[in-house]
Design a protein around this motif. Structure first.
Motif, short mmCIF file in Angstrom:
data_model
loop_
_atom_site.label_atom_id
_atom_site.label_comp_id
_atom_site.label_asym_id
_atom_site.label_seq_id
_atom_site.Cartn_x
_atom_site.Cartn_y
_atom_site.Cartn_z
N VAL A 1 35.11 46.52 31.25
CA VAL A 1 36.15 45.99 32.14
C VAL A 1 35.55 45.59 33.49
CG1 VAL A 1 38.21 46.61 33.47
CG2 VAL A 1 38.06 47.20 31.04
N GLY A 2 34.61 46.41 34.01
CA GLY A 2 33.97 46.08 35.27
C GLY A 2 33.21 44.77 35.21
N LEU A 3 32.45 44.59 34.14
CA LEU A 3 31.71 43.34 33.98
C LEU A 3 32.66 42.17 33.70
CD1 LEU A 3 28.68 44.62 31.89
CD2 LEU A 3 28.71 43.99 34.30
N GLY A 4 33.75 42.44 32.97
CA GLY A 4 34.74 41.39 32.73
C GLY A 4 35.40 40.93 34.01
N LEU B 1 35.31 37.11 35.48
CA LEU B 1 36.53 36.36 35.74
C LEU B 1 36.67 35.99 37.22
CD1 LEU B 1 39.08 38.30 33.50
CD2 LEU B 1 38.09 36.05 33.07
N TYR B 2 36.50 36.99 38.09
CA TYR B 2 36.76 36.74 39.50
C TYR B 2 35.71 35.84 40.14
CZ TYR B 2 40.17 40.54 39.06
OH TYR B 2 41.22 41.32 38.66
N SER B 3 34.46 35.89 39.66
CA SER B 3 33.45 35.01 40.23
C SER B 3 33.71 33.56 39.87
CB SER B 3 32.05 35.43 39.76
OG SER B 3 31.89 35.20 38.36
N GLY C 1 44.75 46.76 34.82
CA GLY C 1 44.35 46.27 36.15
C GLY C 1 43.63 44.94 36.06
N LEU C 2 42.74 44.81 35.07
CA LEU C 2 42.04 43.54 34.90
C LEU C 2 43.01 42.43 34.49
CD1 LEU C 2 39.42 41.93 34.79
CD2 LEU C 2 39.10 42.73 32.44
N GLY C 3 43.94 42.76 33.57
CA GLY C 3 44.90 41.76 33.13
C GLY C 3 45.83 41.31 34.25
N PRO D 1 41.63 37.00 47.23
CA PRO D 1 41.10 38.28 46.74
C PRO D 1 42.10 39.42 46.74
CG PRO D 1 40.25 37.78 48.95
CD PRO D 1 40.95 36.55 48.46
N GLU D 2 43.13 39.37 47.60
CA GLU D 2 44.09 40.47 47.62
C GLU D 2 44.84 40.63 46.31
OE1 GLU D 2 46.00 36.97 49.92
OE2 GLU D 2 44.06 37.99 49.82
N PHE D 3 44.96 39.54 45.53
CA PHE D 3 45.69 39.64 44.27
C PHE D 3 44.94 40.49 43.24
CE2 PHE D 3 47.57 35.62 45.94
CZ PHE D 3 48.88 36.09 46.05
N ALA D 4 43.62 40.50 43.30
CA ALA D 4 42.85 41.36 42.40
C ALA D 4 43.14 42.83 42.69
CB ALA D 4 41.36 41.07 42.54
N LEU D 5 43.26 43.16 43.99
CA LEU D 5 43.57 44.54 44.37
C LEU D 5 45.00 44.91 44.02
CD1 LEU D 5 41.76 44.48 47.81
CD2 LEU D 5 41.05 45.76 45.80
#
Length: 484
Positions: A23-26, A30-32, A158-160, A173-177
């Protein structure tokens, strides 16, 4: 203490830890792609600030749950512990959010464009800390299935959530948090029936809270210093060179350190609880035997991981990241893998010696000294060399911490390094690195799978040929008795 129990803990915790790594690598992949380098740099800084705040304000509570739960197994004691911890965590969380709202009302123009990111960071901090209390209780009570299911579910959710929100929010970036905060809030809702069964208004205990504070604050200081040591260079990079350098460095750290930290945390968490029990029941020699076995296992697992990350740096960066990250991150990966290796041994192995003996103040001193070295080196080297200066500073700081932790360790827990196994592992890793680099795999799914397969095969064959850590005997014993 039998090693069978340690192996059982390793096996039980493996699925959740592996999923967290994926999940961390995913999230990185995605975010990059969804964020620009500036947005991703701001996300890295916000995530770092969230972890620092969480450790500073809440870790003394969550770590005390893990420490006090084995002592307080009777229903009345368990309710007293959980009621006290949850009530205190809620008060800290409400005070934090109230302070944020108050400052925003007093200085409406002060936060500017970072206001949404600040509130998302604080919300994530509170939700994650509240959820972690239950997770620590489940793990301390050896409810590994429940712990793994809840932790894995919140990571995936959280990733989804983060992907959907970031993709619809122009990469902010705030939407990822917010996605991670929603996932941890969902975990609390799912765990709510269990929480309510263990909360009683009359069970709040001030004497217990005092004991929790006395145990927890030195460890919280150590954690904050540890996190500061790991993240100070990113803030200095952002201040001295700009957010683009932070984005490249943060992406390289996420790729290299995430799988290594998962491996270290997996083995360390399975080792430390059994070492505590062995130390209390059978003495320091029994704890030392478990720690010695853990050291060999860490070498066998993490050294080839670091060499493999270095060998596959270019295809990994090509596959995992957006085009603008490729070359910069590929150049950084081998060095960041070295930092991750040093950091893992410092945080998850040598530091455990001080936890076993209760010398947490001395542990804090080693981190404080290393942080001072890191700060001074960064201020000198970053303006002169940029990113290479930050990397050199990190290596110097972790080497300093390791030397101090070995020198200040209790005499009964000073372990002789397994020099022969270390030399054999280094040779096996070196040959594996040469094979993978020679074959030059592409940055595709197929290329990465082939590269990993070639690395595992070459490392395994050389390890068997060298009889690394008695692997021939272990394989023969397993074939002779499959149930062993």
């Amino acid at each position: 203490m039998k090693t069978r129990g340690w192996h059982f803990h390793l096996t039980s915790l493996a699925p959740a830890n592996l999923l967290l790594a994926v999940v961390g690598l995913g999230g990185l992949a995605l975010y990059s792609r969804l964020m620009t380098t500036e947005q991703y740099g701001a996300y890295v800084l916000a995530l770092t600030a969230q972890l620092l705040g969480q450790w500073l304000l809440f870790s003394w509570l969550t770590m005390s749950v893990a420490r006090f739960t084995p002592r307080m197994r009777k229903p009345r004691q368990a309710r007293e512990l959980l009621t006290t911890v949850y009530a205190m965590a809620l008060m800290v969380g409400l005070a934090l959010m109230g302070l944020a709202w108050g400052l925003d009302m007093l200085y409406p123009e002060g936060s500017g464009r970072y206001r949404p990111l600040v509130f998302a960071t604080m919300s994530m901090m509170v939700c994650r800390s509240m959820a972690q209390i239950g997770l620590e209780s489940h793990r301390a009570n050896l409810r590994i299935g429940r712990y793994s299911l809840l932790e894995s579910s919140q990571a995936l959710a959280g990733l989804g959530f983060g992907y959907v929100l970031v993709s619809r929010g122009a990469g902010q970036p705030e939407f990822a948090l917010w996605g991670s905060a929603l996932a941890n809030l969902g975990l609390l809702v799912v765990d709510l029936p269990w929480i309510l069964r263990n909360l009683r208004p009359g069970c709040f205990s001030r004497p217990l809270l005092q004991s929790i504070w006395q145990y927890g604050w030195p460890m919280a200081v150590s954690l904050v210093l540890c996190m500061s040591l790991a993240s100070l260079d990113r803030f200095l990079l952002g201040y001295l060179t700009g957010e683009e350098a932070v984005a490249l460095y943060g992406a390289a750290v996420s790729i290299a350190e995430r799988p290594l930290s998962i491996a270290f945390n997996w083995i360390g968490s399975a080792t430390i609880s059994l070492s505590f029990n062995a130390h209390e029941r059978e003495g320091i020699s029994a704890a030392n035997a478990i720690m010695q076995g853990a050291l060999v296992t860490l070498i066998l697992l993490t050294w080839p991981m670091a060499f493999g990350l270095a060998a596959l740096a270019e295809p990994i960066a090509t596959f995992m990241l957006g085009r603008e990250f490729h070359q910069g991150v590929a150049n950084l990966l081998p060095w960041v893998a070295l930092i991750g290796l040093l950091k893992g041994f410092v945080d998850h192995y040598f530091a455990q010696t001080f936890q076993l003996t209760g010398r947490t103040a001395a542990l804090s001193g080693t981190y404080a000294a290393a942080l001072g070295v890191n700060l001074l080196a960064n201020l000198i080297l970053i303006p002169a060399f940029g990113l290479p200066g930050a990397i050199a500073s990190a290596v110097l700081a972790y080497v300093t911490a390791m030397i101090l932790q070995v020198a200040l360790a209790d005499a009964g827990l000073r372990r002789r390094p397994p020099m022969m196994d270390m030399l054999k592992a280094l040779l096996a890793c070196g040959l594996m690195y040469g094979v993978v680099r020679l074959l030059a795999f592409s940055g595709t799914v197929q290329g990465l799978l082939q590269g990993v397969g070639a690395g595992v095969l070459s490392y395994g064959l050389v390890a068997y040929w060298l009889d690394l850590a008695g692997i021939r005997r272990r394989i023969a014993r397993g074939l002779a008795d499959p149930k062993r």
